[in-house]
Design a protein around this motif. Structure first.
Motif, mmCIF file in Angstrom:
data_model
loop_
_atom_site.group_PDB
_atom_site.id
_atom_site.type_symbol
_atom_site.label_atom_id
_atom_site.label_comp_id
_atom_site.label_asym_id
_atom_site.label_seq_id
_atom_site.Cartn_x
_atom_site.Cartn_y
_atom_site.Cartn_z
ATOM 1 N N GLY A 1 0.818 -1.220 0.000
ATOM 2 C CA GLY A 1 0.000 0.000 0.000
ATOM 3 C C GLY A 1 0.847 1.263 0.000
ATOM 4 N N ALA A 2 2.180 1.101 -0.091
ATOM 5 C CA ALA A 2 3.072 2.266 -0.024
ATOM 6 C C ALA A 2 3.106 3.010 -1.364
ATOM 7 C CB ALA A 2 4.475 1.813 0.338
ATOM 8 N N PRO A 3 3.190 4.349 -1.316
ATOM 9 C CA PRO A 3 3.354 5.105 -2.559
ATOM 10 C C PRO A 3 4.753 4.910 -3.124
ATOM 11 C CG PRO A 3 3.361 6.588 -0.669
ATOM 12 C CD PRO A 3 3.099 5.208 -0.134
ATOM 13 N N PRO A 4 4.981 5.206 -4.425
ATOM 14 C CA PRO A 4 6.335 5.090 -4.985
ATOM 15 C C PRO A 4 7.284 6.035 -4.255
ATOM 16 C CG PRO A 4 4.866 6.243 -6.489
ATOM 17 C CD PRO A 4 4.015 5.723 -5.384
ATOM 18 N N GLU A 5 8.554 5.617 -4.167
ATOM 19 C CA GLU A 5 9.505 6.440 -3.409
ATOM 20 C C GLU A 5 9.933 7.681 -4.175
ATOM 21 O OE1 GLU A 5 12.727 4.138 -1.911
ATOM 22 O OE2 GLU A 5 11.394 2.919 -0.656
ATOM 23 N N GLY A 6 9.899 7.607 -5.496
ATOM 24 C CA GLY A 6 10.300 8.763 -6.292
ATOM 25 C C GLY A 6 10.007 8.480 -7.746
ATOM 26 N N CYS A 7 10.265 9.477 -8.604
ATOM 27 C CA CYS A 7 9.981 9.308 -10.029
ATOM 28 C C CYS A 7 11.207 8.728 -10.731
ATOM 29 C CB CYS A 7 9.612 10.650 -10.644
ATOM 30 S SG CYS A 7 9.357 10.529 -12.429
#
Ligand code: AP5
Ligand code: ZN
Length: 229
Positions: A150-156
């Motif tokens: 459920g974690a968002p991406p750490e970066g682009c």
């Protein structure tokens, strides 16, 4: 497979269908400019322009920004693109008035749309995708929350400093429900406009991203109504 240069495309579909996701892949494949009306509005919003302030209320509740604001903004942007470069519209046109205005503006320049790719996705899947979506504030690339944690991406992955990942203000459940309703009422009729001109290609949008991309490329090659009845 080889594609003609200078293609002029419309990526069409409901909110969350994957227009932005496919546009990122097609941009590399076809070399055409990506013109997203939503990205243009968000650029104005983050720069605090008058146009952005006018659009903000409509966007946050999932309504269409009035044609008087939208049409000029997109037609101006297309006008900056060389004929030989081609473009891919994402999120425009969104009603038949916009489709007519686009056709007239292109006609004046001796241009026309080559193909309209309609990415089809059912409403319940759209809701699931949008509630899990994160966006890079720098390049606008969409990401999905990790299915397991459920974690968002750490970066682009595309931006050197990792971008700034955020959730859009109009991805609240209320605004998403309204955007889908507006799509069915105001935007879906544009499909008839393009079907009548023989430009419409329907593509199934519920497989993996790479599978959808293959379908889009096949649809660009030929008559997708035959390929995907
Ligand atoms: P806009 O920014 O155009 O939003 P939208 O049409 O609602 O489309 P989205 O960006 O939500 O979805 P998408 O199809 O690009 O999907 P994505 O690739 O991100 O418009 C926002 C607002 O601006 C409007 O509500 C309106 O107010 C205003 N506006 C804009 N244009 C206008 C116009 N012409 N006239 C008037 N007003 C206008 O994918 C979604 C998620 O799914 C992502 O998390 C992605 O990672 C994931 N995903 C993608 N493909 C797949 C797949 N195959 N399988 C699983 N997950 C996938
Ligand atoms: Zn980025």
């Amino acid at each position: 497979m080889t594609m003609p240069t200078g293609l002029k495309l419309v990526l069409f579909g409901p909110p969350g269908a994957g227009k932005g996701t496919q546009a990122q892949l097609l941009k590399e494949r076809l070399g055409v400019e990506h013109v997203s009306s939503g990205d243009l509005f968000r650029h104005h919003l983050s720069n605090g322009t008058e146009l952005g302030e006018l659009a903000r209320g409509y966007m946050n509740r999932g309504a269409l920004v009035p044609d008087a604001i939208t049409i000029g903004m997109v037609i101006d942007r297309i006008g900056q693109i060389a004929d030989a470069d081609g473009f891919m519209l994402d999120g425009f046109p969104r009603n038949t008035g916009q489709a007519q205005a686009l056709e007239s503006a292109l006609h004046e320049r001796g241009q026309q749309i080559d193909r309209v790719i309609h990415i089809r996705v059912a409403d319940d899947e759209l809701i699931r995708r949008l509630s899990n979506r994160y966006i890079c504030r720098v390049c606008q690339r969409p990401y999905t929350r990790d299915a397991a944690t459920g974690a968002p991406p750490e970066g682009c992955a595309d931006c050197p400093d990792g971008g700034d990942i955020y959730q859009r203000d109009d991805d609240t459940s209320e605004a998403v429900a309204n955007r889908i309703a507006v799509y069915h009422q105001e935007t879906a009729p544009v499909l008839d406009f393009y079907a009548a001109r023989g430009l419409l290609a329907n593509v199934p949008g519920e497989g993996a991203v790479a599978t959808v991309n293959e379908s889009v490329l096949r649809a660009l090659e030929g008559n997708a109504d035959e390929v995907f009845p």
